[in-house]
Design a protein around this motif. Structure first.
Motif, mmCIF file in Angstrom:
data_model
loop_
_atom_site.group_PDB
_atom_site.id
_atom_site.type_symbol
_atom_site.label_atom_id
_atom_site.label_comp_id
_atom_site.label_asym_id
_atom_site.label_seq_id
_atom_site.Cartn_x
_atom_site.Cartn_y
_atom_site.Cartn_z
ATOM 1 N N LEU A 88 0.831 -1.208 0.000
ATOM 2 C CA LEU A 88 0.000 0.000 0.000
ATOM 3 C C LEU A 88 0.863 1.254 0.000
ATOM 4 O O LEU A 88 0.535 2.247 -0.675
ATOM 5 N N SER A 89 1.944 1.229 0.738
ATOM 6 C CA SER A 89 2.853 2.378 0.734
ATOM 7 C C SER A 89 3.484 2.570 -0.639
ATOM 8 O O SER A 89 3.624 3.707 -1.118
ATOM 9 N N ASP A 90 3.859 1.473 -1.285
ATOM 10 C CA ASP A 90 4.421 1.575 -2.637
ATOM 11 C C ASP A 90 3.381 2.101 -3.636
ATOM 12 O O ASP A 90 3.727 2.841 -4.567
ATOM 13 N N LEU A 91 2.135 1.723 -3.437
ATOM 14 C CA LEU A 91 1.080 2.240 -4.322
ATOM 15 C C LEU A 91 0.972 3.752 -4.211
ATOM 16 O O LEU A 91 0.816 4.450 -5.229
ATOM 17 N N GLN A 92 1.055 4.284 -3.007
ATOM 18 C CA GLN A 92 0.995 5.739 -2.857
ATOM 19 C C GLN A 92 2.198 6.419 -3.510
ATOM 20 O O GLN A 92 2.074 7.485 -4.119
ATOM 21 N N ASP A 93 3.358 5.784 -3.421
ATOM 22 C CA ASP A 93 4.542 6.347 -4.076
ATOM 23 C C ASP A 93 4.366 6.375 -5.597
ATOM 24 O O ASP A 93 4.756 7.350 -6.254
#
Length: 1190
Positions: free
Chosen positions: A1161-1166
């Motif tokens: 999920l953090s990578d998706l925001q990036d």
């Protein structure tokens, strides 16, 4: 011996257990089935001459036609298929034997008893008399066994007598003397025994007879089937490929391979070539096929002008390639021939199993299209087809390079620009919002320059009353590109910028001052308006750019006059003043500078002390709240629920923060720093919109801009555009949520299916997508829309479509509801400003009727119709619309007990047909009045049809035609009304039907009339009418709704699925898939079928960029199929195909947070930040809320 005679008598009197074959009457006729030896003549004679009372007749099941059929017919069929070396004499002898055997009584051969049975009986016959008791016991046992067999045979006889077969659905066998009602039957249930035994029952195998075999040469087919005539399951080798070994009948892999083999010879009936008609500009050819008048009744007349050719698939490819090569040489500038040639290459490629062969055919297709574009360099259809072929072969970088070369030579073509922008926007690796903005800016500037240049070349300096249709279409295409940009900004999270773009373009184009300015001067003048504090379109107090400029000029002139008058009042002698020397002046300036520096330093020190004091106060306050400021914040997200709350907050801010703010912030306003930063982020400067502004010269393009603006913000707009237009298709392809009109149609279909299936009463799509609408946001948007439409009515006066949109927006913007109609105050104010606007009276009366105030609606309609006669001729021509709306309102108000409304409607329509002044309803019209009205409608329709033949179709003539059809329906029945509509529809050429929204409304009206009387009319008429409409308007929601309504009543779901499948292959669209998925989900179909439908839809190259389909797919896998892994796969495919949709990204955070890890999920925001999507919420805000709560 006595016992043997009794056994023989018993055998002769009892029926045979295997009476399958007819005994041969003569020794010379050979048996067709030599498996069983013929019974001796003595036994046959004994059986024939047995006494009547001792002879038991054969059971009824032996009379089945499968057993009683003369087997000599089979001999004839076999002998007809024998190789040519068989002599004719043998065939003649067989024929004579068959004729000699006719008329004789049929008998059945008896099978010889086994040797073991004979030995056992001989042993029993030689037994001693001492064993007579045991013999009697054996005899009784045998009799009991025999009686059981007779009972079993009797039950079989009864079954055979009832059905004639082991299968209950087979009534009559081929070759039977019984005449059947139908020549064929559909096996809808299937036979499960085929799965058990791997083959059909041998008596169920049908027999075929070639049709018209004397006239057609089936020799090639016979030679093919000769080797597989035995249907051997074990030893046969494939007829054309020795590598394949399989058995079975025509459905087996063996014969399927034969069918697919490229060397299989087939019989093809080809039409004889006719001379090609070259279309000239002097006439318009009719699209209907010519009817043949010679010999159409006798059999074989349809093959009179046909040529029967025996060819394989390779032969067909060679033949068609030669034909296309010849046609392209003879007609090199005919784009249809080149496109058909390229489409034929796709057909050839689909038959190739190897990838290398498909690539070779793709290269051939590209070479064909390159040659076509070389001969026709300005043909946009050929260029689009060529670029699509390049897309299948080249990499993305090479494809973009080819597109750039094409656009350099065709910079003003809006179709090429739209396709290029669509391709680039779908490239995940290249997508960035800033790059897409630059490309849209280039596209808008190029197409706008081409439109302006073409306008100047055609019309020089004069302003024409009507523009060239080519220029109009080009400007509408430019508006479509601008709408695509606004959708991109909105879906990427920049709602304020999308709204500001609409405001700027409408002000710049619709409310442009009537000054002769160049484009550059116009932009400089508009910059002054944009940077001012003046309200813009949709804001309270907005008056438009031109009116604002006039007021500004008036204010400037007034201020100049006031200053001049003050100067005049201030005039006179003021006395002498001593001038300072240069040295004293310099010293004084230095003192002022030093004083200013000291003052500035003191101010900075004071401000720093104040900031430190405020920080100390804030730290003390936070410590009192239990928050340690010195501690390091926990910047790591440890729970996926945190990302879910972040996505909810982000969605909420997107719904609320859509209105741009003005760029100026006064220093004395006391705005906090955080709010000031947010204010600056939501402010849209002139530099943000200046690259996308353009001018429009045609009224049609301006109205298209305003209408699409209303639809963009959720306004309710009557049909103003055909569903075949590019604007409608682009809108459907880019939607993220269901628009209200489409959602309403889907909801009605779901309610119809819900009654019978017992599923949920709410719309399935609304359940899947969730309630994304915010009531406060919708109220604010409707107020904004109402203000904008009211302002646009000053540029488009007396436009009933915009007036209705304004009244509907007023209804949604009113939060407090009472007994009165919400839009009554606004309607009365508008009527007070323009009392001659009778169409506004009609629109207002219809809104009153919607809210149940039929009495008030009648008074408004009567007032408008009685005042029509005193209006100018141009306004009097709108009377048919009023009459039609009034009659429709009355019929909608009619119920089972209300008989007054149909009489009122008939009175209204008779006044229109008679052409007399309208009078309010008093009584039902007389027969004489109805007769005059009928003749009046007939005369006026003749005038309308003559205008429609020339292509002049407007709303007034449409209303008159529908009124005439409604009048005929009320007086002469529904058939007469349908006849009027059909005759009017056929007056227009097919090409014009496809692009006119008036004719689409006419066709939908006829479908609605047929649906009202579906019980009186035949199903075929209604079904054929709807299918005809879908051929012309394949993206019409109204027609798909009508199709599902009538199919639910009269047809099976499989027939609807067949029809949908046909349209999937011919004309796929988002509307088609939405109705198909709604149909299947509402019926509760299997998950595998619905999953397959989603996959088929998203395999399409254009539909793969539909955000609504991807969102529905993900929601279905999560909420209904309960398959999180499949939903995860669909989500990653979706963001790869539609990287610009922020709502699609947020669906992953909301729906997949339970299966995606925190790191994912953090990578998706990036990645969202890398793609430059607008994120309004920082994750640290959510973490700070967690710390504050803890």
């Amino acid at each position: 011996m006595e016992r043997e005679e009794k056994e023989a008598a018993k055998t002769s009197s009892s029926p045979s257990l295997f009476p399958l074959f007819e005994a041969a009457k003569t020794a010379s006729s050979p048996s067709l089935f030599p498996l069983f030896e013929a019974a001796s003549s003595s036994i046959t004679q004994q059986h024939t001459n047995a006494p009547t009372n001792d002879t038991v007749p054969p059971p009824a099941w032996l009379y089945n036609t499968s057993f009683t059929t003369d087997l000599s017919i089979v001999n004839d069929a076999v002998s007809s298929l024998l190789p040519p070396h068989h002599s004719d004499s043998d065939l003649e002898e067989d024929k004579e034997d068959r004729v000699s055997n006719q008329g004789k009584d049929r008998s059945y051969e008896l099978l010889q008893e086994p040797e073991e049975e004979k030995k056992r009986e001989a042993k029993y016959s030689r037994s001693d008399s001492d064993h007579s008791d045991s013999g009697r016991e054996r005899k009784k046992t045998k009799k009991r066994r025999h009686s059981k067999n007779k009972k079993r045979d009797r039950s079989r006889d009864e079954d055979a007598r009832d059905f004639g077969s082991r299968k209950s659905n087979v009534r009559v066998w081929a070759g039977s003397d019984t005449k059947t009602t139908k020549d064929y039957y559909f096996d809808t249930h299937g036979d499960r025994d085929n799965l058990v035994y791997g083959t059909p029952y041998r008596m169920d195998v049908p027999r075929y007879k070639p049709y018209n075999s004397k006239k057609l040469n089936f020799q090639g087919l016979y030679l093919l089937n000769k080797r597989g005539r035995g249907f051997d399951r074990d030893g046969d080798i494939d007829a054309l490929d020795t590598q394949l070994k399989s058995g079975g009948r025509y459905w087996s892999s063996k014969y399927a391979a034969v069918e697919r083999h490229k060397n299989l010879k087939r019989l093809r009936v080809l039409a004889r070539k006719k001379p090609r008609v070259v279309v000239s500009d002097e006439f318009i050819p009719l699209s209907d096929m010519d009817m043949s008048h010679d010999g159409g009744d006798h059999p074989g007349s349809d093959l009179k002008d046909c040529l029967v050719v025996e060819e394989s698939w390779e032969d067909e490819v060679l033949r068609k390639t030669r034909e296309f090569n010849k046609l392209t040489r003879e007609h090199p500038h005919d784009e249809k021939i080149w496109l058909d040639f390229a489409e034929f290459q796709d057909k050839v490629s689909s038959m190739q199993p190897q990838k290398g062969a498909r690539l070779q055919i793709l290269e051939k297709k590209i070479s064909v299209l390159e040659k076509a574009t070389e001969l026709n360099p300005d043909n946009e259809e050929l260029l689009l087809c060529l670029m699509k072929a390049y897309q299948s072969r080249d990499s993305s970088d090479m494809l973009i390079g080819r597109w750039e070369k094409v656009l350099m030579h065709h910079s003003g073509n809006h179709k090429l620009w739209k396709e290029y922008l669509r391709v680039v926007q779908g490239e995940f690796s290249r997508f960035k919002v800033s790059d897409m903005r630059k490309m849209y800016a280039h596209a808008i500037q190029a197409v706008s320059s081409a439109c302006s240049r073409q306008f100047r070349q055609v019309y020089q300096n004069e302003k024409p009353s009507s523009l060239d249709p080519i220029i109009v279409q080009q400007e509408i295409g430019l508006v479509d590109i601008f709408l695509s940009l606004c959708r991109l900004e909105w879906q990427a999270g920049y709602q304020e910028l999308a709204t500001a773009l609409f405001q700027a373009e409408i002000e710049f184009t619709v409310f442009c001052p009537s000054l002769l300015l160049t484009e550059h001067s116009k932009l400089r003048l508009f910059e002054h308006f944009w940077n001012s504090d003046g309200p813009r379109v949709g804001e309270e107090g907005a008056v438009g750019w031109s009116t604002w400029l006039e007021k500004e000029e008036e204010n400037r002139q007034r201020i100049l006059k006031e200053e001049a008058s003050l100067d005049e009042d201030r005039g006179g002698w003021t006395g002498w003043s001593e001038l300072l020397s240069k040295h004293e002046e310099t010293a004084k300036n230095q003192e002022n500078v030093v004083h200013n520096e000291v003052t500035a330093d003191e101010f900075l020190e004071e401000s720093e002390n104040e900031d430190i004091k405020q920080e100390d106060d804030a730290e003390a306050l936070l410590k009192q709240l239990g928050i340690d400021v010195d501690a390091e914040p926990s910047s790591e997200v440890k729970d996926s629920s945190t990302w879910a709350r972040w996505s909810k907050e982000e969605s909420l801010r997107d719904c609320n923060q859509w209105m741009p703010v003005h760029g100026r912030i006064s220093p004395s306003s006391g705005t906090p720093d955080g709010e000031a930063d947010e204010h600056l982020l939501r402010a849209v400067l002139f530099e943000d919109v200046s690259e996308y502004l353009f001018s429009l010269n045609s009224q049609e393009a301006r109205l298209s801009l305003v209408s699409q603006f209303i639809e963009f913000f959720g306004g309710d707009l009557s049909q103003w555009i055909c569903t075949n237009s590019s604007s409608w298709k682009d809108k459907l392809l880019s939607i993220e949520v269901l628009p209200d009109p489409i959602s309403k149609n889907l909801r009605s279909i779901h309610n119809i299916l819900d009654i019978s299936e017992g599923s949920s009463s709410s719309n399935i799509f609304e359940l899947l997508l969730g309630n994304t609408s915010n009531s406060s946001k919708r109220t604010d948007a409707m107020k904004f829309l109402r203000n904008a439409v009211l302002l646009c009515l000053t540029a488009f006066p007396r436009n009933h479509i915009l007036e209705e949109a304004a009244l509907v927006a007023e209804e949604f913007s009113v939060t407090k509801l009472d007994s009165t109609t919400p839009c009554r105050v606004l309607a009365k104010s508008l009527l007070k400003n323009d009392r001659q606007d009778v169409l506004l009276c009609g629109v207002y009366a219809r809104r009153e009727a919607v809210f149940g105030n039929i009495g008030h609606a009648r008074r408004v309609f009567d007032l408008a119709l009685t005042s029509v006669e005193g209006l100018p001729p141009d306004l009097r021509s709108n009377a048919p619309l009023l009459y039609f709306w009034y009659a429709e309102t009355e019929l909608a108000n009619s119920s089972g007990n209300n008989q007054e409304s149909p009489s009122r409607a008939l009175h209204i329509l008779s006044c229109l047909g008679n052409g007399v002044a309208y009078k309010p309803f008093e009584s039902k019209p007389s027969s004489l009045q109805l007769l005059r009205a009928h003749q009046g409608f007939k005369d006026r329709l003749n005038i309308v049809r003559s205008a429609w033949v020339r292509g002049v179709v407007d709303d007034q003539s449409l209303a008159l035609t529908c009124s005439a059809a409604l009048f005929e329906e009320l007086t002469n029945g529904w058939a007469a009304g349908i006849t009027v509509l059909d005759e009017a529809f056929t007056m227009v050429l097919p090409d014009r039907r496809c692009h006119s929204y008036q004719l689409e409304f006419l066709f939908n009206y006829s479908v609605r009339m047929l649906l009202r009387y579906h019980k009186q009319s035949s199903l075929s008429k209604v079904w054929d009418c709807i299918l005809k409409g879908l051929q012309i308007y394949p993206s019409s929601p109204e027609l798909f709704k009508a199709l599902l309504e009538i199919s639910h009543l009269y047809t099976t779901p499989n027939k609807v699925r067949w029809m949908f499948d046909d349209y999937f292959q011919k004309k796929p669209s988002v509307i088609l898939w939405l109705f198909t998925l709604s149909f299947e989900m509402s019926r509760g179909s299997s998950q595998h079928r619905i999953h397959g439908l989603f996959e088929r839809a998203l395999e399409n190259e254009r539909l793969s960029s539909s955000v609504i389909l991807w969102r529905l797919y993900i929601a279905y896998e999560i909420d209904i199929a309960c398959n999180p892994s499949a939903a995860k796969r669909a989500f990653f495919r979706a963001i790869h195909a539609c990287p610009w949709s922020k709502k699609l990204w947020l669906d992953g955070f909301l729906k997949l947070n339970s299966i995606l890890t925190v790191k994912e999920l953090s990578d998706l925001q990036d990645v969202m930040r890398d793609k430059e999507l607008n994120l309004r919420t920082d994750i640290y805000e959510i973490l700070l809320q967690d710390e504050f709560v803890s």
